[in-house]
Design an enzyme around this catalytic site. Structure first.
Site, mmCIF file in Angstrom:
data_model
loop_
_atom_site.group_PDB
_atom_site.id
_atom_site.type_symbol
_atom_site.label_atom_id
_atom_site.label_comp_id
_atom_site.label_asym_id
_atom_site.label_seq_id
_atom_site.Cartn_x
_atom_site.Cartn_y
_atom_site.Cartn_z
ATOM 1 N N LYS A 120 0.789 -1.227 0.000
ATOM 2 C CA LYS A 120 0.000 0.000 0.000
ATOM 3 C C LYS A 120 0.820 1.275 0.000
ATOM 4 C CE LYS A 120 -4.158 -1.824 1.954
ATOM 5 N NZ LYS A 120 -5.071 -1.873 3.079
ATOM 6 N N GLY A 179 8.694 -2.390 12.457
ATOM 7 C CA GLY A 179 8.023 -1.116 12.728
ATOM 8 C C GLY A 179 8.993 -0.031 13.142
ATOM 9 N N GLY A 232 9.815 -5.208 7.276
ATOM 10 C CA GLY A 232 9.142 -6.504 7.218
ATOM 11 C C GLY A 232 9.344 -7.390 6.018
#
Ligand code: AMP
Length: 400
Positions: A201, A380, A357
């Site tokens: 995204k 993160g 990730g």
């Protein structure tokens, strides 16, 4: 930077916040560690303290226990493996603020290692409770943070605790390496600098892209997020992943990049499928001419060779996010070829950082992790650091 190399550990107890949040599975009634990467990553810091006359108290979280103690999430399951890796028996301290633990850590002989039980058995850990942090601080004479994975959280053991060690708080080797590798890419890089951003995204990568266009020469955009950019420019993307709310944002990024003389490499061709499945029918087409009912799931050959040219002539490379649905064999090629180009550039002297990730998962899946300069351990935390945010755990050690 306050690193362990410059500190004298002689006769001191180092309270080290590690990230031992490892995956476990039950086998014959025993909990087995299925991936010990995070434990191994902390060994250099632990060994450094032991080799320099100190003793070690380790604290970590494991999983997400809900209501206090639960055997399933106990760090006792790590004791034997950690002892094997260190070559000496590690003592289990039990409840991290229990009387038994203080009994052990208050009289800790030089060279010994204690592992306290899961910090998250106390909700005070994640709420960043001061009283809890102060209790934990009594386990050591010096605080070392080596947990990059939780550096973006202001938890009791990651950030709040540092206040109780005003003159004795340090970055462990792992945390220091993570910080140095990002700083090398963002601030001290040899040109040309290329950032490769992919993944699903646009919305989750906007902040990073906005930060990166201030410091890179080339920005490669791939993966699912590329189709939002293509649609924003008037292309037909069929039923590819698109975030319609971000069309405007995508065009703004392209404009800003141009103003800053950053070349943006968007895919020119794509592997399309008639379903989101490894059994789907596939073909290749121009990225802006995807027929209705088809979706782009990987970059195709013209794009791959364009990216290979850019990547192999770069001197500094950051990779965050896959180029396609690399989990499926049919849509893996673009991500594999990009990974190999990064390896080639690294062999020719480039500095390469794989951060975040799914590109970390990809480089591990292709067995190329040891052929790049640095693979980040913190998903993160790495993303937030790349976005230019101040990470609470880092700030807590830096502050006076
Ligand atoms: P992220 O966590 O945002 O880096 O996204 C990683 C995920 O994006 C992976 O699971 C990929 O399978 C997925 N992905 C990459 N390319 C595409 C694509 N063209 N369409 C849909 N998903 C994609």
């Amino acid at each position: 930077m306050k690193t362990i190399e410059k500190y004298s550990f002689e006769g001191k107890r180092a309270l080290i916040r590690v990230d031992f949040n490892v995956p476990l599975k039950e086998e014959n009634g025993q909990m087995i560690i299925t991936d010990d990467t995070r434990i191994r990553a902390a060994l250099p810091t632990i060994k450094h303290v032991l080799n320099h006359g100190g003793s070690v108290v380790l604290m970590s979280h494991l999983g997400r226990p809900k209501n206090g103690y639960s055997e399933e999430f106990s760090l006792i399951h790590l004791i034997n493996h950690l002892s094997d890796l260190l070559g000496s028996q590690v003592v289990f301290g039990g409840d991290c603020i229990g009387g038994g633990a203080f009994e052990i850590t208050s009289k800790l002989p030089q060279g010994e290692v204690v592992l306290l039980d899961n910090l998250r058995f106390y909700s005070e850990e994640t709420s960043g409770d001061k009283v809890f942090a102060e209790k934990l601080s009594k386990h050591g004479d010096v605080f070392v943070n080596d947990a990059f994975g939780t550096a973006h959280r202001a938890h009791a053991s990651t950030a709040i605790i540092a206040d109780f060690f005003p003159n004795d708080k340090l970055f462990g080797k792992l945390l220091a390496d993570e910080i140095k590798s990002v700083d090398r890419v963002l601030h001290h890089s040899e040109k040309p600098v290329t950032a490769i951003v992919g993944g699903a995204k646009v919305s989750s990568k906007i902040a990073i892209i906005e930060q990166l266009i201030n410091s890179v020469d080339h920005l490669i955009i791939g993966g699912g997020m590329a189709y939002t950019f293509i649609k924003a420019q008037g292309g037909n993307v069929g039923s590819s992943l698109v975030e319609d709310d971000y069309l405007e944002v995508a065009n703004t990024i392209l404009r800003k990049a141009k103003e800053k003389n950053v070349t943006i490499a968007l895919p020119v061709d794509t592997v399309i499928a008639d379903a989101f499945s490894n059994d789907a029918n596939t073909k290749t087409c121009a990225i802006n001419e995807i027929p209705d009912g088809w979706m782009g799931l990987d970059i195709a050959d013209k794009t791959i060779s364009n990216l290979e040219n850019i990547i192999t002539s770069s001197k500094t490379i950051l990779w965050n996010g896959p180029m396609g649905v690399f989990e499926m064999e049919k849509f893996m090629k673009g991500t594999v070829r990009v990974a190999h180009s990064i390896v080639e550039a690294t062999e020719n002297g480039a500095f390469s950082l794989i951060g975040g990730g799914d590109s970390v998962a990809a480089i591990n899946k292709f067995n190329l992790a040891d052929k790049v300069s640095y693979v980040s351990t913190g998903g993160g935390a790495m993303l937030e650091y790349l976005e230019g945010k101040t990470l609470p755990a880092i700030a807590a050690i830096m502050s006076n």
